[in-house]
Design an enzyme around this catalytic site. Structure first.
Site, PDB file in Angstrom:
ATOM      1  N   CYS A  18      47.298  50.379  66.688  1.00 46.70           N
ATOM      2  CA  CYS A  18      45.953  49.853  66.933  1.00 46.70           C
ATOM      3  C   CYS A  18      45.750  48.525  66.181  1.00 46.70           C
ATOM      4  CB  CYS A  18      44.893  50.909  66.601  1.00 46.70           C
ATOM      5  SG  CYS A  18      43.273  50.503  67.290  1.00 46.70           S
ATOM      6  N   HIS A  69      46.300  55.500  69.644  1.00 49.84           N
ATOM      7  CA  HIS A  69      46.418  56.245  68.390  1.00 49.84           C
ATOM      8  C   HIS A  69      47.332  57.458  68.578  1.00 49.84           C
ATOM      9  CE1 HIS A  69      43.478  54.099  65.966  1.00 49.84           C
ATOM     10  NE2 HIS A  69      42.845  53.894  67.112  1.00 49.84           N
ATOM     11  N   GLU A  98      48.378  59.352  66.378  1.00 45.65           N
ATOM     12  CA  GLU A  98      47.944  60.430  65.459  1.00 45.65           C
ATOM     13  C   GLU A  98      46.779  61.223  66.029  1.00 45.65           C
ATOM     14  OE1 GLU A  98      47.317  57.278  65.196  1.00 45.65           O
ATOM     15  OE2 GLU A  98      45.351  56.909  64.276  1.00 45.65           O
TER      16      GLU A  98
END
Lengths: 206, 250
Positions: free
Chosen positions: A79, A186, A188
């Site tokens: 990002c 993202h 994660e």
């Protein structure tokens, strides 16, 4: 050792946890020396390009990431972390990024709502399909990753666009060259697909 | 292409997941962290945790729980209930939330939505709107559904969009917990009124209801009862929607 570069932005612990879920221990660090000594360097981030650029610069972490990249270590941006790999961004005129990738960071030019938020399908380009780290994650199929952003990489050489998302029009969302790679989304927050991507990065030996 | 989202919702009171009917008659639905981890493992696209505790003491406990839930999942996580200021929102985000949801406080003070969007970005701000049909009108309810306001729901969500909300979590109190299906005319009218995503909530009792809400224009479907109690699983829900041509994650 995998280091996650802590330059004062949010969401760092979730990156460490996702790497853990992929079976790889990672260390959060604010130390340029640790970044230079690391085998793998991950630069996450949420926030503003100008602020991120100033913090990377003032802390010495930006120079350390550049050194690691120049010495051939696998370096990944997520990002804002990825956006900071470019020399500049439309988000902050005059702010300097690390210049690890050619091209620039542009704002979405669309009638759709900005920021672009949600699970967007990512397809590999021919260059991405040949990328050793990405090939094992995608296995020939598009996958969904969670995106939250108003700006995206642009104006890269075609062979450095590894994967695209579509928001009215296609936009580069996986980019890279040699030992540098970045995801606009993202991992994660992208559940299994994201954990697999981070695991593939941890095993990547470019 | 953006996937349509299936979002399990954890209503939390005094450290436990609960679920009621029309916001009343709450029954226990388990431990929040265990439930969150299970829904994540089953492929939920997102998780919403709404603190429905009445007391400020319980809210402090909730913040600690938000941290434990965030540690257990790898998906976007929205936290709501009792957020009245940018400080409250900041505390929830620091505890591990990705987005915060505001409801009553936004009605009391609409400028709060603008301040939250300014501080954290619109993508962080979910405006929750509880609606009850009162004499042919969509009335906005606050204070856990106990208090009717003078606001009409469609006017209010247009205003919320203008104030900077990133999405609307639209709950039909009439349908909440009933399993009778979402309030489809409400969802369709809301989806047509704003360009930000509308998440349908209240009334899902079967997988066909999820499809109906998406057909009506919802970007995502929130459900609690069917996943907590009725044995429907997220993989089943995704398969059902995919077979019907809705873009959902595999």
């Amino acid at each position: 050792m995998i280091v996650v570069v802590d330059y004062g932005v949010n969401n760092l612990r979730s990156v460490v946890r996702a790497l853990g879920a992929a079976g790889h221990e990672a260390t959060l660090t604010t130390s340029p020396d640790e970044v230079r000594a690391a085998d793998h360097v991950l630069v996450p981030g949420v926030g503003n390009f100008g602020q991120g650029s100033r913090t990377l610069d003032a802390s010495g972490l930006g120079a350390a990431v550049r050194d690691a990249a120049e010495r051939g270590r696998p370096v990944m941006g997520i990002c804002l972390g990825l956006q900071l790999f470019f020399a500049s961004s439309a988000e902050a005129a005059g702010a300097r990024g690390l210049g690890l990738l050619p091209g620039e960071v542009r704002r979405f030019d669309t009638a759709l709502p900005v920021p672009h938020v949600g699970w967007s399908q990512v397809e590999l380009t021919p260059a991405g399909a040949g990328h050793p780290m990405l090939r094992e994650v995608f296995r020939g199929e598009p996958r969904f990753f969670y995106h939250v952003h108003s700006y995206h990489p642009a104006a890269l050489p075609e062979e450095q666009v590894l994967g695209t998302g579509t928001y009215e029009r296609p936009f580069p969302t996986l980019v890279g060259r040699d030992n540098v790679i970045g995801a606009q989304f993202h991992p994660e927050k992208s559940q299994r697909a994201g954990i697999e991507l981070l695991g593939a990065f941890a095993r990547w030996r470019p | 292409m953006l996937a349509r989202r299936i979002i399990p919702c954890l209503d939390v009171e005094a450290g436990r997941v609960v679920k009621g009917v029309h916001f009343q008659s709450l029954r226990d639905a388990g431990d929040p962290v265990e439930q969150a981890a299970r829904y994540d493992a089953e492929g939920a696209d997102e998780l919403v945790l709404l603190d429905i505790s009445a007391s400020p003491e319980a809210r402090t406990t909730t913040l600690e729980m938000v941290g434990r839930v965030a540690e257990a999942i790898f998906i976007p996580f929205t936290v709501g209930g009792g957020i009245r200021s940018t400080a409250d929102a900041g505390a929830a985000l620091r505890a591990g939330a990705d987005k915060v949801s505001v409801n009553t406080a936004a009605v009391r003070e609409p400028a709060l939505v603008a301040r939250l969007a300014e501080s954290f970005g619109s993508q962080c701000i979910v405006a929750a709107v509880d609606v009850r049909r009162v004499g042919g009108r969509f009335s906005v309810m606050v204070n856990g559904g106990r208090e009717e306001t003078a606001l009409e729901a469609l006017d209010w969500i247009r205003r919320l969009e203008a104030l900077g909300a990133g999405e609307i979590l639209l709950t039909s109190m009439d349908r909440d917990g009933t399993g009778a299906g979402y309030d489809l005319p409400l969802i369709a009218a809301a989806a047509a009124a704003v360009s930000i995503p509308v998440i349908a909530s209240g009334g899902a009792g079967g997988l066909e209801h999820l499809a109906e809400a998406l057909e009506a224009g919802a970007h995502g479907v929130l459900a609690a009862t069917i996943f907590h109690f009725q044995g429907s699983t997220l993989p089943e829900a995704r398969a059902y929607l995919r077979e019907r041509g809705y873009p959902v994650r595999p």
